[in-house]
Design an enzyme around this catalytic site. Structure first.
Site, short mmCIF file in Angstrom:
data_model
loop_
_atom_site.label_atom_id
_atom_site.label_comp_id
_atom_site.label_asym_id
_atom_site.label_seq_id
_atom_site.Cartn_x
_atom_site.Cartn_y
_atom_site.Cartn_z
N ASP A 9 0.80 -1.22 0.00
CA ASP A 9 0.00 0.00 0.00
C ASP A 9 0.84 1.28 0.00
O ASP A 9 1.60 1.53 0.94
CB ASP A 9 -0.90 0.04 1.23
CG ASP A 9 -1.80 -1.18 1.36
OD1 ASP A 9 -3.01 -0.97 1.52
OD2 ASP A 9 -1.30 -2.32 1.32
N GLU A 40 -4.71 2.13 -2.88
CA GLU A 40 -5.97 2.59 -2.29
C GLU A 40 -5.78 3.69 -1.23
O GLU A 40 -6.76 4.32 -0.83
CB GLU A 40 -6.72 1.41 -1.67
CG GLU A 40 -6.09 0.84 -0.41
CD GLU A 40 -7.15 0.44 0.60
OE1 GLU A 40 -8.32 0.35 0.24
OE2 GLU A 40 -6.79 0.25 1.76
N ASN A 41 -4.54 3.92 -0.81
CA ASN A 41 -4.26 5.01 0.13
C ASN A 41 -3.33 6.05 -0.49
O ASN A 41 -2.69 6.82 0.23
CB ASN A 41 -3.60 4.46 1.40
CG ASN A 41 -4.56 3.68 2.26
OD1 ASN A 41 -5.53 4.21 2.78
ND2 ASN A 41 -4.31 2.38 2.41
N ASN A 68 -10.50 -1.64 0.69
CA ASN A 68 -11.67 -1.09 1.37
C ASN A 68 -11.83 0.42 1.22
O ASN A 68 -12.90 0.96 1.48
CB ASN A 68 -11.63 -1.46 2.86
CG ASN A 68 -10.39 -0.96 3.56
OD1 ASN A 68 -9.27 -1.23 3.13
ND2 ASN A 68 -10.56 -0.23 4.66
N HIS A 69 -10.77 1.11 0.77
CA HIS A 69 -10.88 2.55 0.50
C HIS A 69 -11.05 2.84 -0.99
O HIS A 69 -10.85 3.97 -1.44
CB HIS A 69 -9.65 3.29 1.02
CG HIS A 69 -9.50 3.26 2.51
ND1 HIS A 69 -10.54 3.54 3.36
CD2 HIS A 69 -8.42 2.97 3.30
CE1 HIS A 69 -10.12 3.43 4.62
NE2 HIS A 69 -8.85 3.07 4.61
N HIS A 150 -6.82 -8.18 -0.36
CA HIS A 150 -6.81 -7.06 0.59
C HIS A 150 -7.65 -7.46 1.79
O HIS A 150 -8.89 -7.43 1.74
CB HIS A 150 -7.38 -5.82 -0.10
CG HIS A 150 -7.08 -4.54 0.61
ND1 HIS A 150 -5.89 -3.87 0.47
CD2 HIS A 150 -7.82 -3.80 1.45
CE1 HIS A 150 -5.91 -2.77 1.19
NE2 HIS A 150 -7.07 -2.70 1.81
N HIS A 175 -3.23 -4.43 2.98
CA HIS A 175 -4.17 -3.83 3.93
C HIS A 175 -3.57 -3.52 5.30
O HIS A 175 -3.79 -2.45 5.84
CB HIS A 175 -5.43 -4.67 4.14
CG HIS A 175 -6.39 -4.05 5.12
ND1 HIS A 175 -7.01 -2.83 4.90
CD2 HIS A 175 -6.83 -4.46 6.35
CE1 HIS A 175 -7.79 -2.55 5.93
NE2 HIS A 175 -7.69 -3.51 6.82
N HIS A 177 -0.47 -3.02 6.16
CA HIS A 177 0.70 -2.14 6.04
C HIS A 177 1.92 -2.68 6.79
O HIS A 177 2.91 -1.97 6.95
CB HIS A 177 0.39 -0.72 6.55
CG HIS A 177 -0.61 0.01 5.74
ND1 HIS A 177 -0.60 1.40 5.63
CD2 HIS A 177 -1.66 -0.41 4.98
CE1 HIS A 177 -1.62 1.79 4.86
NE2 HIS A 177 -2.26 0.69 4.46
#
Length: 257
Positions: A9, A40-41, A68-69, A150, A175, A177
């Site tokens: 991520d 996603e981040n 999820n983001h 994820h 997810h 990290h």
């Protein structure tokens, strides 16, 4: 053999800049044929935006996965339909923008990249096990198949790994990290790691200033997730896959600082 690089991520603009600094050199040094980056981040404050997506692709990512983001930033919605190499978890409802499968054509070989999300301590989505079965029935699916799973729970990740063993070339987790030390090849030939880790600030809580997260736990009050600053790292894993049988022959976990 083909070398596939999977990057953990990327957190915010700080992580994006660190990725751009190191990814091109890493790809040359390791003779990378395909690079998959979880983005996603990648936008400050989490989520992904058109600008952060473009930054990842311009930095050397061939495929960008999410989690999820995925839909945290409304401005990204159109990207999921216009950019085939941007994936969201396939077990989201069909009505959600985008897709969870992309087939990368590298000329001499094609690679299927898939994105799924776990359901333990996560959103209530379709079973990743059932969704994986459906993805693997896609007509014309190439032998080389890579999955970004994820998910939060290590048990769910490892269970899916064994469930998919021999049917995927490799499964890498995202997810949390935090990189795990369980990289390897499962009995039937699928490369595996529970979590690749992240690309972002080392002295942080998942890329965010520690005091902000501590405040969330001690006061239960909402707070803006400002990025931590300082030295960064890039966590990744390289899967070496046989073009003939599509199975994994080598796994290398790396952290660049």
């Amino acid at each position: 053999m083909i070398n596939i690089l999977c990057v953990g991520d990327v957190v915010g603009s700080i992580g994006c800049l660190f990725l751009r600094k190191h990814l091109p050199v890493l790809k040359r040094q390791k003779a990378i044929d395909l690079c998959i980056v979880n983005g996603e981040n990648s936008a400050d404050g989490n989520g992904i935006t058109p600008n952060s997506l473009r930054h990842l692709l311009d930095s050397g990512a061939d495929v960008v996965t999410t989690g999820n983001h995925s839909f945290r930033r409304r401005e990204s919605y159109a990207c999921y339909d216009s950019q085939e190499c941007l994936l969201r978890p396939a077990n989201y409802p069909n009505a959600a923008p985008g897709r969870g499968l992309y087939i990368a054509d590298l000329g001499r070989v094609r690679v299927a990249v898939m994105n799924l999300m776990g359901t333990v301590y996560m959103e209530s989505l379709r079973s990743p096990f059932e969704t994986l079965d459906a993805l693997l029935e896609t007509p014309g699916l190439p032998k080389i198949r890579i999955l970004d799973f994820h998910a939060e729970a290590t048990g769910e990740k490892r269970a899916l790994g064994f469930y998919a063993d021999g049917r995927l070339s490799a499964q890498f987790g995202t997810h949390t990290h935090v990189p795990t030390a369980d990289e390897g090849i499962l009995p039937k030939g699928t490369g595996y790691i529970s979590d690749v880790g992240m690309t972002g600030t080392i002295q942080s809580v998942l890329g965010v200033k520690p005091e902000i997260i501590i405040g969330r736990y001690t006061t239960k009050m909402p707070a803006r997730f400002d990025l931590a600053t300082g030295p960064c790292k890039l966590d990744c894993v390289i899967f070496t896959v046989d073009e003939g049988d599509g199975l994994c022959k080598g796994v290398e976990r790396l952290t660049l600082t």
